[in-house]
Design an enzyme around this catalytic site. Structure first.
Site, PDB file in Angstrom:
ATOM      1  N   ASP A 130       0.845  -1.194   0.000  1.00 41.66           N
ATOM      2  CA  ASP A 130       0.000   0.000   0.000  1.00 41.66           C
ATOM      3  C   ASP A 130       0.877   1.241   0.000  1.00 41.66           C
ATOM      4  OD1 ASP A 130      -2.592   1.145  -0.007  1.00 41.66           O
ATOM      5  OD2 ASP A 130      -2.351   1.700   2.080  1.00 41.66           O
ATOM      6  N   HIS A 137      -4.051  14.156   0.382  1.00 43.44           N
ATOM      7  CA  HIS A 137      -4.270  13.302   1.550  1.00 43.44           C
ATOM      8  C   HIS A 137      -3.118  13.431   2.541  1.00 43.44           C
ATOM      9  CE1 HIS A 137      -5.244   9.860   4.033  1.00 43.44           C
ATOM     10  NE2 HIS A 137      -4.077   9.300   3.744  1.00 43.44           N
ATOM     11  N   GLU A 203     -10.497   3.691   3.211  1.00 43.73           N
ATOM     12  CA  GLU A 203      -9.545   4.432   2.398  1.00 43.73           C
ATOM     13  C   GLU A 203      -9.869   4.184   0.934  1.00 43.73           C
ATOM     14  OE1 GLU A 203      -5.517   3.576   3.544  1.00 43.73           O
ATOM     15  OE2 GLU A 203      -5.658   4.855   5.329  1.00 43.73           O
ATOM     16  N   GLU A 205      -9.169   3.887  -2.707  1.00 44.12           N
ATOM     17  CA  GLU A 205      -7.949   3.613  -3.459  1.00 44.12           C
ATOM     18  C   GLU A 205      -8.246   2.919  -4.784  1.00 44.12           C
ATOM     19  OE1 GLU A 205      -4.577   2.041  -1.414  1.00 44.12           O
ATOM     20  OE2 GLU A 205      -5.318   2.608   0.583  1.00 44.12           O
ATOM     21  N   ASP A 237      -8.792   0.026   1.508  1.00 47.29           N
ATOM     22  CA  ASP A 237      -7.882  -0.485   2.532  1.00 47.29           C
ATOM     23  C   ASP A 237      -8.391   0.004   3.888  1.00 47.29           C
ATOM     24  OD1 ASP A 237      -5.709  -1.942   3.398  1.00 47.29           O
ATOM     25  OD2 ASP A 237      -4.354  -0.226   3.356  1.00 47.29           O
ATOM     26  N   ARG A 241      -7.978   3.616  12.938  1.00 51.55           N
ATOM     27  CA  ARG A 241      -7.168   4.803  13.214  1.00 51.55           C
ATOM     28  C   ARG A 241      -6.636   4.839  14.645  1.00 51.55           C
ATOM     29  NH1 ARG A 241      -5.743   6.416   8.202  1.00 51.55           N
ATOM     30  NH2 ARG A 241      -7.564   6.771   6.888  1.00 51.55           N
ATOM     31  N   GLN A 244      -3.810   2.326  14.913  1.00 50.70           N
ATOM     32  CA  GLN A 244      -2.654   2.810  14.166  1.00 50.70           C
ATOM     33  C   GLN A 244      -1.916   3.910  14.920  1.00 50.70           C
ATOM     34  OE1 GLN A 244      -3.517   3.904  10.124  1.00 50.70           O
ATOM     35  NE2 GLN A 244      -1.495   4.783   9.758  1.00 50.70           N
ATOM     36  N   LYS A 257      -3.954  -2.142   9.807  1.00 49.95           N
ATOM     37  CA  LYS A 257      -4.260  -2.321   8.390  1.00 49.95           C
ATOM     38  C   LYS A 257      -4.312  -3.792   7.978  1.00 49.95           C
ATOM     39  CE  LYS A 257      -4.293   2.018   6.982  1.00 49.95           C
ATOM     40  NZ  LYS A 257      -3.409   2.442   5.892  1.00 49.95           N
ATOM     41  N   THR A 261      -8.715  -5.803   3.503  1.00 50.22           N
ATOM     42  CA  THR A 261      -8.621  -4.931   2.337  1.00 50.22           C
ATOM     43  C   THR A 261      -9.620  -5.464   1.313  1.00 50.22           C
ATOM     44  OG1 THR A 261      -6.273  -4.454   2.717  1.00 50.22           O
ATOM     45  CG2 THR A 261      -7.138  -4.049   0.500  1.00 50.22           C
ATOM     46  N   GLU A 368     -10.289  12.343   7.178  1.00 52.53           N
ATOM     47  CA  GLU A 368     -10.242  13.677   6.567  1.00 52.53           C
ATOM     48  C   GLU A 368     -11.621  14.326   6.518  1.00 52.53           C
ATOM     49  OE1 GLU A 368      -7.394  13.613   2.935  1.00 52.53           O
ATOM     50  OE2 GLU A 368      -8.074  11.556   3.285  1.00 52.53           O
TER      51      GLU A 368
END
Length: 420
Positions: A130, A137, A203, A205, A237, A241, A244, A257, A261, A368
């Site tokens: 990834d 971002h 996420e 992607e 993905d 948070r 992490q 993570k 996915t 975000e």
């Protein structure tokens, strides 16, 4: 006529709004209630076309790689076979070709309504990497957790940042996503604790599917990297948070993570996306020579994210952005991945990293969109979210707009279920 010719029409009725006109023909893997074995197909309109059935009828070749449960064996045959096979399938589906159109028996064996087909993970994922390639971002995240003046780390404009993820938990669209457990530590706690993630995120992607290998100890040119790319998939993905934030120092994300996915069931070929290639943002400072690119290596892919809260009947659109804004292109990501001599394999999957644009509605993650939970987004008159709740269903959509047709990816959906 080239398979990308916008004037092509299929004998199968395809709506102008369909993601799957004859100019697309993305690859997938399906089974049916009557035939449980998995085999390779392409999408055309509201149907899937069984390529094993066509091969058994002697209409496509050169070998029966289409009875396999993934497209890996087909990808291993290389770009010349990819192109020739797509051209032959396009020819068989054209409105003025009677071979398949007028053979009722063959159509019954080869064409299935998409609603009757169960779609599976299209590739056997050899490895998953990834990246972190959207400047908007990275700037948003850096502003949140550092400060606006130092939003980008010193290496970000020089190198496609990435980490090695887990191939074992790449799953196909529609797979339920179990809320992960993990170790976290809140700022006011003296010690960490273990329990369900409280800040579950998505996420947005695009995944690059590698169809050709490279040998350990070798490097890649821009042209070699391009030839190795078979196609692209939608990718989510999922991210924990809070897990992490506690674990990522000093080596980066791990369990935050590793749990899931999601990818879409359709791999859109690089050749089908050729008309939609564009130059990406100007890169300054200029990358080092091995990352220099001469071609238009980004793609004009419109992307949307919809979220149906557990208490909602109709999903709300929470993000609209475009893949063309990515700072580091898929080819640069692949070139850099192999630049140390790392061997690439058929079935490797490279995630683009979260795709965000400059506007508030163009942010490709809840982190975000809600600005780290300080500004919840409104989904409906009485429904708000900062992060994802159990029962929430999130779908990513993507397409390119052509002349009287579009090249679409379908969608990639996941619904959150409670932790164990």
């Amino acid at each position: 006529m080239h398979p990308n010719d916008p004037s092509l029409r299929s004998f199968i009725d395809v709506s102008p709004d369909s993601d799957f006109p004859i100019q697309n023909l993305p690859y997938g893997v399906f089974s049916t209630e009557s035939t449980l074995s998995r085999r390779v197909c392409v999408a055309i309109g509201d149907f899937v076309l069984d390529l094993h059935a066509l091969q058994s009828a002697g209409l496509i070749g050169p070998a029966d790689v289409f009875s396999e449960p993934t497209i890996n064996a087909f990808m291993a045959l290389g770009p010349k076979i990819w192109s020739a096979t797509r051209a032959r399938i396009s020819e068989l589906l054209r409105h003025n070709n009677p071979v398949l159109r007028d053979d009722a028996s063959l159509r019954a064996r080869a064409l299935f309504a998409r609603s009757e087909a169960r779609l599976h993970l299209p590739i056997r994922v050899s490895g998953f990497t990834d990246f972190y390639s959207s400047r908007d971002h990275a700037t948003n995240v850096g502003t949140m957790f550092r400060d606006k003046e130092n939003a980008l780390s010193p290496n970000w404009l020089h190198i496609p940042i990435g980490y090695n993820g887990r191939a074992s938990t790449v799953v196909v669209s529609g797979t339920k996503i179990r809320r992960p457990l993990g170790q976290t530590k809140r700022p006011f706690d003296s010690t960490p604790s273990h329990g369900p993630c409280l800040r579950l995120d998505f996420e947005l992607e695009i995944g690059t599917v590698i169809g050709q290998p490279s040998a350990m100890g070798t490097t890649l040119s821009e042209q070699q990297a391009e030839a190795m790319i078979f196609g692209f998939v939608l990718l989510n993905d999922w991210s924990a948070r809070d897990i992490q934030q506690w674990e990522y120092v000093p080596l980066g994300p791990f369990q935050a993570k590793a749990f899931a996915t999601s990818v879409g069931p359709w791999v859109v070929t690089r050749e089908a996306l050729e008309p939609f290639r564009v130059h990406g943002p100007t890169q300054s400072p200029e990358p080092l020579p091995y990352l220099h690119q001469t071609g238009a290596n980004n793609y004009d892919i419109a992307l949307d994210v919809t979220l149906r809260g557990s208490e909602m009947q109709v999903p709300a659109n929470i993000c609209s952005t475009n893949f063309k804004q990515m700072y580091w292109s898929p080819i640069q990501q692949l070139v850099h991945h192999a630049s140390s001599g790392c061997a690439m394999e058929v079935g490797d999957l490279l995630g683009s990293g979260t795709i965000s644009g400059p506007g508030p509605k163009e942010r490709g993650s809840m982190l975000e969109l809600s600005w780290n939970g300080t500004d919840p987004i409104k989904l409906a008159p009485s429904v708000e979210r900062s992060f994802l709740n159990d029962g929430d269903s999130l779908t990513i959509w993507g397409h390119c707009s052509g002349a009287c047709y579009k090249i679409g990816f379908g969608g990639v959906e996941g619904t959150i279920v409670p932790s164990m």
